[in-house]
Motif scaffolding. Sequence first.
Motif, PDB file in Angstrom:
ATOM      1  N   GLU A 162      72.410  25.896 -45.890  1.00 34.50           N
ATOM      2  CA  GLU A 162      72.315  25.568 -47.151  1.00 34.50           C
ATOM      3  C   GLU A 162      71.569  26.327 -48.185  1.00 34.50           C
ATOM      4  OE1 GLU A 162      72.509  21.483 -48.287  1.00 34.50           O
ATOM      5  OE2 GLU A 162      72.034  21.649 -50.236  1.00 34.50           O
ATOM      6  N   MET A 220      81.752  33.901 -42.141  1.00 38.24           N
ATOM      7  CA  MET A 220      81.676  32.878 -42.949  1.00 38.24           C
ATOM      8  C   MET A 220      82.508  33.076 -44.333  1.00 38.24           C
ATOM      9  SD  MET A 220      78.121  31.141 -44.245  1.00 38.24           S
ATOM     10  CE  MET A 220      77.543  32.601 -44.952  1.00 38.24           C
ATOM     11  N   CYS A 227      72.714  30.146 -48.278  1.00 38.02           N
ATOM     12  CA  CYS A 227      74.284  30.545 -48.741  1.00 38.02           C
ATOM     13  C   CYS A 227      74.991  29.235 -49.690  1.00 38.02           C
ATOM     14  CB  CYS A 227      75.375  30.547 -47.558  1.00 38.02           C
ATOM     15  SG  CYS A 227      74.693  31.617 -46.319  1.00 38.02           S
ATOM     16  N   THR A 237      83.388  27.556 -45.607  1.00 38.05           N
ATOM     17  CA  THR A 237      82.880  27.286 -44.521  1.00 38.05           C
ATOM     18  C   THR A 237      81.529  26.212 -44.745  1.00 38.05           C
ATOM     19  OG1 THR A 237      82.984  29.526 -43.552  1.00 38.05           O
ATOM     20  CG2 THR A 237      81.435  28.286 -42.356  1.00 38.05           C
ATOM     21  N   ALA A 285      77.206  33.965 -39.467  1.00 37.59           N
ATOM     22  CA  ALA A 285      76.398  32.857 -39.404  1.00 37.59           C
ATOM     23  C   ALA A 285      76.097  32.167 -37.938  1.00 37.59           C
ATOM     24  CB  ALA A 285      76.808  31.798 -40.593  1.00 37.59           C
ATOM     25  N   ARG A 306      76.108  27.966 -40.978  1.00 42.11           N
ATOM     26  CA  ARG A 306      75.841  28.144 -42.398  1.00 42.11           C
ATOM     27  C   ARG A 306      74.594  27.458 -42.929  1.00 42.11           C
ATOM     28  NH1 ARG A 306      79.998  28.396 -47.372  1.00 42.11           N
ATOM     29  NH2 ARG A 306      78.600  28.197 -49.036  1.00 42.11           N
ATOM     30  N   VAL A 313      78.388  23.431 -44.129  1.00 38.02           N
ATOM     31  CA  VAL A 313      76.978  23.806 -43.924  1.00 38.02           C
ATOM     32  C   VAL A 313      76.973  23.283 -42.202  1.00 38.02           C
ATOM     33  CG1 VAL A 313      74.654  22.786 -44.143  1.00 38.02           C
ATOM     34  CG2 VAL A 313      76.194  23.354 -45.960  1.00 38.02           C
TER      35      VAL A 313
END
Lengths: 244, 69
Positions: free
Chosen positions: A151, A132, A154, A136, A145, A149, A138
Motif C-alpha cells: 500500500e 500488477m 502502490c 490488484t 509484486a 502489493r 493490497v
Amino acid sequence: MAVVYKKSIALTDAPLTYCPGCTHGIIHKLVAENLVELGVYDKAIGVGPVGCSALCDFFFACDMYIAGHGRAPAVATGIKRTHPDKFVFTYQGDGDLASIGTAEIVHAAHRGEKISTIFVNNAIYGMTGGQMAPTTLVGQKATTAPYGRSEEHCGKPIRIAEMIATIEGAKFVERVSVNNPANVRKAKKAIRRAFELQLEGKGFGLVEVLSTCPTNWGYSAVNALKWLEENLIPYYPLGNYKDY
Amino acid sequence: MAKGKLTIDSEKCKGCELCVNFCPKKTLELGKETNTKGYFPVTVVNDECIACGTCAIMCPDSIITVEKE
C-alpha cells in the motif's frame, strides 16, 4: 424436448482462446444473450480492448472492432456518433479500462456518450503474464509484486464503479460478479439494464463484472471463484451505484 | 430417470470443472480419456439430471446444451 439452454446465436463456433475456467467466457455469453433477447444483435457494433479479450472479435458474431489499448470508449464514441441508429458496446478488462484507458472511460462517461461498457475486473493483467494492475488487491501477489502489493508503494486498488458513478453523464453503474449461478443471473440483468438505457437514448452505462484469472492467480478454476468471493467481493462491494 | 438431456461438445471442453462443481445432482464428472487438445472433457455419470441448466450457465465455453423432457 424443450431446450433449456443452448449456446447463443450471437457467439460464433470458434473455440474460446481463454484459459480453462476463465470467466471471460461466461461474461461473453451474458453479453451475447442480452444482444439477442433485446433484438439488437443485427445492429450491434462491439469494441474490444487489448488484453486477453483482444480476440473477442472472433467470438462475438456481431460486428466488432478492436481498439488501441484503453481507447475502446473513444472509438465507440466515434462509431455511435456516426451511426446513432446502431447499438454500440465496449468490452474491456481492468488493465485496459482502469489503467491506460482511464481518461477515455472517464470522459466518455462525462460526455454522456450513449454507449454501454462491460468492464471485466479480475485484479491482474492476464494476457501479459500476471503483472500488477491498478485493481490488484493490497497483499495480492503478481509477477511485478512478488511479495504482494504494498500500500505504501502502490496505494490501494482503484474502485472504478464508485468513481464512474460520481460522474453526472453516467446513467447506470452497477458492480456484479460471476462467481456462482445466482450472481451470473444478476449480472445478466445488470447488463440488460445498461443495454436498455442505451436503446432508450438516456446515456452512458457501465457494468463492472468481477472475474477470475485462474492461471495468473495460481488457483484451479473452482478455487479461483472461491478466492474471488472471499477477497475481491469484500473490497469491491456488489450492487447498483446509479440507475437513471 | 433423467428429466434432462445434456449434449456436450467434448472437443471444446477444457475440463475446468465449473459445471461439475455447481451441478446440484452430481451428474457430471471429468472423463477418463482426453480430447484432441489434451483436456479431460466432462461426461454424464448418472441419470439424475433435472434440467436446471446450471452447468450450462456456468460453462465458460458454452459447450453444454440442456434439453428437458
